[in-house]
Every structure is written in structure tokens, then in C-alpha cells.
Design an enzyme around this catalytic site. Structure first.
Site, PDB file in Angstrom:
ATOM      1  N   LYS A 298      41.078 115.816   3.485  1.00 20.08           N
ATOM      2  CA  LYS A 298      39.712 115.502   3.933  1.00 20.08           C
ATOM      3  C   LYS A 298      38.689 116.167   3.019  1.00 20.08           C
ATOM      4  O   LYS A 298      37.700 115.556   2.629  1.00 20.08           O
ATOM      5  CB  LYS A 298      39.525 115.962   5.392  1.00 20.08           C
ATOM      6  CG  LYS A 298      40.314 115.108   6.382  1.00 20.08           C
ATOM      7  CD  LYS A 298      40.288 115.630   7.818  1.00 20.08           C
ATOM      8  CE  LYS A 298      41.223 114.755   8.669  1.00 20.08           C
ATOM      9  NZ  LYS A 298      41.151 115.057  10.110  1.00 20.08           N
TER      10      LYS A 298
ATOM     11  N   GLN B 228      39.772 120.301  13.619  1.00 16.06           N
ATOM     12  CA  GLN B 228      41.104 119.705  13.492  1.00 16.06           C
ATOM     13  C   GLN B 228      41.971 120.060  14.701  1.00 16.06           C
ATOM     14  O   GLN B 228      42.030 121.216  15.122  1.00 16.06           O
ATOM     15  CB  GLN B 228      41.765 120.190  12.184  1.00 16.06           C
ATOM     16  CG  GLN B 228      43.064 119.497  11.833  1.00 16.06           C
ATOM     17  CD  GLN B 228      42.894 118.048  11.374  1.00 16.06           C
ATOM     18  OE1 GLN B 228      41.812 117.630  10.966  1.00 16.06           O
ATOM     19  NE2 GLN B 228      43.959 117.276  11.450  1.00 16.06           N
TER      20      GLN B 228
ATOM     21  N   ASP C  14      34.551 112.598  14.737  1.00 16.89           N
ATOM     22  CA  ASP C  14      35.844 112.201  15.313  1.00 16.89           C
ATOM     23  C   ASP C  14      35.668 111.137  16.397  1.00 16.89           C
ATOM     24  O   ASP C  14      36.644 110.483  16.782  1.00 16.89           O
ATOM     25  CB  ASP C  14      36.517 113.420  15.972  1.00 16.89           C
ATOM     26  CG  ASP C  14      37.559 114.070  15.088  1.00 16.89           C
ATOM     27  OD1 ASP C  14      38.189 113.354  14.282  1.00 16.89           O
ATOM     28  OD2 ASP C  14      37.761 115.290  15.224  1.00 16.89           O
TER      29      ASP C  14
HETATM   30  N1  L34 Z   1      40.105 116.407  15.071  1.00 15.12           N
HETATM   31  N2  L34 Z   1      42.338 116.152  14.583  1.00 15.12           N
HETATM   32  C1  L34 Z   1      41.084 115.684  14.532  1.00 15.12           C
HETATM   33  N3  L34 Z   1      40.777 114.489  13.966  1.00 15.12           N
HETATM   34  C2  L34 Z   1      41.757 113.739  13.391  1.00 15.12           C
HETATM   35  O1  L34 Z   1      41.463 112.552  12.872  1.00 15.12           O
HETATM   36  C3  L34 Z   1      43.068 114.228  13.402  1.00 15.12           C
HETATM   37  N4  L34 Z   1      44.117 113.559  12.786  1.00 15.12           N
HETATM   38  C4  L34 Z   1      45.416 113.544  13.453  1.00 15.12           C
HETATM   39  C5  L34 Z   1      45.772 115.007  13.737  1.00 15.12           C
HETATM   40  N5  L34 Z   1      44.641 115.808  14.156  1.00 15.12           N
HETATM   41  C6  L34 Z   1      43.346 115.420  14.044  1.00 15.12           C
HETATM   42  C7  L34 Z   1      44.297 113.430  11.469  1.00 15.12           C
HETATM   43  O2  L34 Z   1      43.438 113.703  10.652  1.00 15.12           O
HETATM   44  C8  L34 Z   1      46.294 112.891  12.424  1.00 15.12           C
HETATM   45  N6  L34 Z   1      45.529 112.948  11.189  1.00 15.12           N
HETATM   46  C9  L34 Z   1      46.027 112.571   9.926  1.00 15.12           C
HETATM   47  C10 L34 Z   1      45.250 112.583   8.786  1.00 15.12           C
HETATM   48  C11 L34 Z   1      45.752 112.240   7.556  1.00 15.12           C
HETATM   49  C12 L34 Z   1      47.058 111.849   7.419  1.00 15.12           C
HETATM   50  C13 L34 Z   1      47.868 111.813   8.539  1.00 15.12           C
HETATM   51  C14 L34 Z   1      47.363 112.179   9.792  1.00 15.12           C
HETATM   52  C15 L34 Z   1      47.581 111.527   6.060  1.00 15.12           C
HETATM   53  O3  L34 Z   1      46.902 111.692   5.082  1.00 15.12           O
HETATM   54  N7  L34 Z   1      48.844 111.065   5.954  1.00 15.12           N
HETATM   55  C16 L34 Z   1      49.462 110.717   4.698  1.00 15.12           C
HETATM   56  C17 L34 Z   1      50.629 111.652   4.414  1.00 15.12           C
HETATM   57  C18 L34 Z   1      50.225 113.069   4.272  1.00 15.12           C
HETATM   58  C19 L34 Z   1      51.440 113.993   4.185  1.00 15.12           C
HETATM   59  O4  L34 Z   1      52.058 114.029   3.123  1.00 15.12           O
HETATM   60  O5  L34 Z   1      51.764 114.628   5.198  1.00 15.12           O
HETATM   61  C20 L34 Z   1      50.001 109.298   4.782  1.00 15.12           C
HETATM   62  O6  L34 Z   1      50.122 108.649   3.752  1.00 15.12           O
HETATM   63  O7  L34 Z   1      50.295 108.859   5.910  1.00 15.12           O
END
Ligand code: L34
Length: 283
Positions: free
Chosen positions: A54, A98, A121
Site C-alpha cells: 500500500k 490495518q 476502507d
Molecule cells: N483495514 N485491513 C484493512 N483494510 C483492508 O483492505 C485489509 N485487507 C485484508 C486484510 N486486512 C485489511 C487487505 O488489504 C486483505 N488485504 C490484502 C491486500 C493486499 C493483498 C492481499 C490482501 C495482496 O497484495 N495480495 C497479493 C499477494 C501478496 C503476497 O505475496 O502475500 C496477491 O497477488 O494476491
């Protein structure tokens, strides 16, 4: 048959580019740079990865990006005091705490403390209520990203059966509401659903957001359906979704991968929400 893979990474890059243009326009017109503050309490390894992504996205797009990292021992009182300070800071347009938070902190109290105008959010009950009543407002990033993926893949929703597996406040419930706003017929399934496979089989669109690795099998999927996989489960050091990709991709016509599907969209839509909040602040 093999499904078309919806490229969340590419679509997220396109959204970030659009947001970057909006940031430049806002600065040119009003001299305002959107400010996004992300608060991370504790050292959950997955949260650290998401928050880093982020931070990087916001900086690259030209926002004022700030991450406040606090120890897991931070008291609820101190976190509330920080949020009050950020609420009052005119250079901060978006605040994200988060999740998950350490057990001794009441998440609901934290969500309620964030100024709804800065709630990028979309978790504050004011924004939840606006979404439910069809008014404009800040929409939770993951569900908003799911809709963009469906739109950019050219999936029509009107009159279709959409099955959402999972009823969380972060994904399942708001995703169902957004699909409903597009005139889909929406079913929300959860851990007490009597026959999950049968419900999923009725879905022209399936959104899987339960956090159980490879729960949804190919033979649960209606041939030709669109499958959106929100899961990010770590299995033997590998990231896998809530959908058994190997079998489901043989039956579906469109499917999102994990990683590279919904995850990058969550971050792109956070950037969009931060821009929206900054734009609203200069009106
Ligand atoms: N307050 N908490 C708040 N807001 C959110 O919107 C989130 N979320 C969830 C968990 N807690 C939160 C996220 O940001 C889940 N989440 C999130 C964000 C980004 C990714 C996955 C979940 C992401 O970038 N995933 C990548 C892989 C990253 C890795 O290697 O672990 C993908 O390609 O899916």
C-alpha cells in the site's frame, strides 16, 4: 475447456495509472496532494506485506504516503488518540487501520473512531449504511475491486445468479450489496449453509471469500461461470485461494488467479478511495 484468466495485476496497474492522473489533476487545480495514512499495529507477517504494498503504491502514484507502525502492545486508548489526531489533520485525507488488530483492541471501537470522510476502507457504519441504501460513499476496497474486475472482463451481472461464499464485513456482505446494486440475484453462503456445493453450482458468478484453502472444487462450478477468488491462504509457503484453481479453471469461463487477482485490486481501489476522499475535501 480452459477458463480465461482475469489479470488482476494488469487491471490494477491500469487503475493506479488512472488514479495517478487524478492526483496530478487535483494538485494542478487545487494545490492539494492526497494524504494517505496507514496504521499497522503489531507484526503480523501478511499484514506487513500488504501494508508495504500500500505504501509503495501510494508513493508511486504521487500521494503523501505515511505508514505508522506501532508495537503489538499498543493500548486501545493510544490508538484512539492517534486516530483523533489524524482525523483533525487536514493533510491526511485517508486513514486505514490495518486489520486484524491484536486481541486486546476492540476493532469496532477503532472502526467507529475514524472520520467517515477519511474512512478509505469504507468500514464505518455511516459508509456501510450509504452502500446499503444506494448513496454514494467510500466503498470497501476488496469488493470495489471485484466489481472492476468483472466490469473490465466484460461480465454482465443483470439478472445473473451471483453466489457469494463468506459473510464478512470486509468482503462478503459489501460484495453482495454491490452485486445486488448491479441487478444480480444474490445468494450469500456461509459456514452453516446446508449444501454449499449445490448453492455454488447455481452461480453464474461465484465470489469466494471464506479463507479456506481450495475449498471450492471444479465440480461445484456451473460450466461457463465466472469465478472470483478472494482467498489468500498460505499452504506450505505457497499462496493459494479459496478455489481449487486447477479443477475450477477447467469448468469456468473466467477465473481470477491467486496471487495476481483480487489482491492487487484491493490496493488499487484503496488508492482510488484516497483520491476520492481528497477530492471531496477540496469541494
Ligand atoms: N483495514 N485491513 C484493512 N483494510 C483492508 O483492505 C485489509 N485487507 C485484508 C486484510 N486486512 C485489511 C487487505 O488489504 C486483505 N488485504 C490484502 C491486500 C493486499 C493483498 C492481499 C490482501 C495482496 O497484495 N495480495 C497479493 C499477494 C501478496 C503476497 O505475496 O502475500 C496477491 O497477488 O494476491
Amino acid at each position: 475447456m480452459s477458463a480465461h484468466i482475469i489479470d488482476g495485476k494488469a487491471i490494477a496497474a491500469a487503475i493506479r495509472q488512472e488514479v495517478a492522473e487524478g492526483v496530478a489533476r487535483l494538485q494542478a487545480a487545487h494545490g492539494v496532494v492526497p494524504g494517505l495514512t496507514v496504521v499497522l499495529v503489531g507484526e503480523d507477517p501478511a499484514s506487513q506485506v500488504y501494508v508495504r504494498n500500500k505504501e509503495k503504491a501510494a508513493t508511486t502514484i504521487g500521494m503523501n504516503s505515511q505508514v505508522i507502525r506501532l508495537p503489538a502492545s499498543t493500548s486501545q486508548e493510544d490508538l484512539l488518540a492517534l486516530i483523533a489526531k489524524l482525523n483533525a489533520d487536514p493533510t491526511v485525507h485517508g486513514i486505514l487501520v490495518q486489520l486484524p488488530l491484536p486481541d486486546h483492541i476492540n476493532e469496532e471501537a477503532i472502526v467507529l473512531a475514524v472520520d467517515p470522510h477519511k474512512d478509505v476502507d469504507g468500514f464505518h457504519p455511516i459508509n456501510v449504511g450509504r452502500l446499503h441504501t444506494g448513496q454514494s460513499g467510500l466503498i470497501p476496497c476488496t469488493p470495489a475491486g471485484i466489481l472492476v474486475l468483472l466490469d473490465r472482463a466484460g461480465i454482465q451481472l443483470k439478472g445473473k445468479n451471483a453466489v457469494v461464499v463468506g459473510r464478512s464485513n470486509i468482503v462478503g456482505k459489501p460484495a453482495a450489496m454491490l452485486l445486488l446494486s448491479r441487478h444480480a440475484t444474490v445468494t450469500i453462503c456461509h459456514s452453516r449453509t446446508a449444501d454449499l456445493a449445490a448453492e455454488v453450482r447455481r452461480g453464474d458468478v461465484v465470489v469466494a471469500a471464506v479463507g479456506k484453502a481450495r475449498l471450492i472444487k471444479g465440480d461445484w462450478i456451473k460450466p461457463g461461470a465466472t469465478v472470483i477468488d478472494v482467498g489468500t491462504n498460505r499452504v506450505d509457503d505457497k499462496l493459494v485461494g479459496d478455489v481449487d484453481f486447477e479443477s475450477a479453471s477447467q469448468v469456468a469461463s473466467y477465473i481470477t488467479p491467486v496471487p495476481g487477482g483480487v489482491g492487487p485490486m484491493t490496493i488499487a481501489m484503496l488508492m482510488k478511495n484516497a483520491l476520492t476522499a481528497a477530492e471531496a475535501a477540496v469541494q
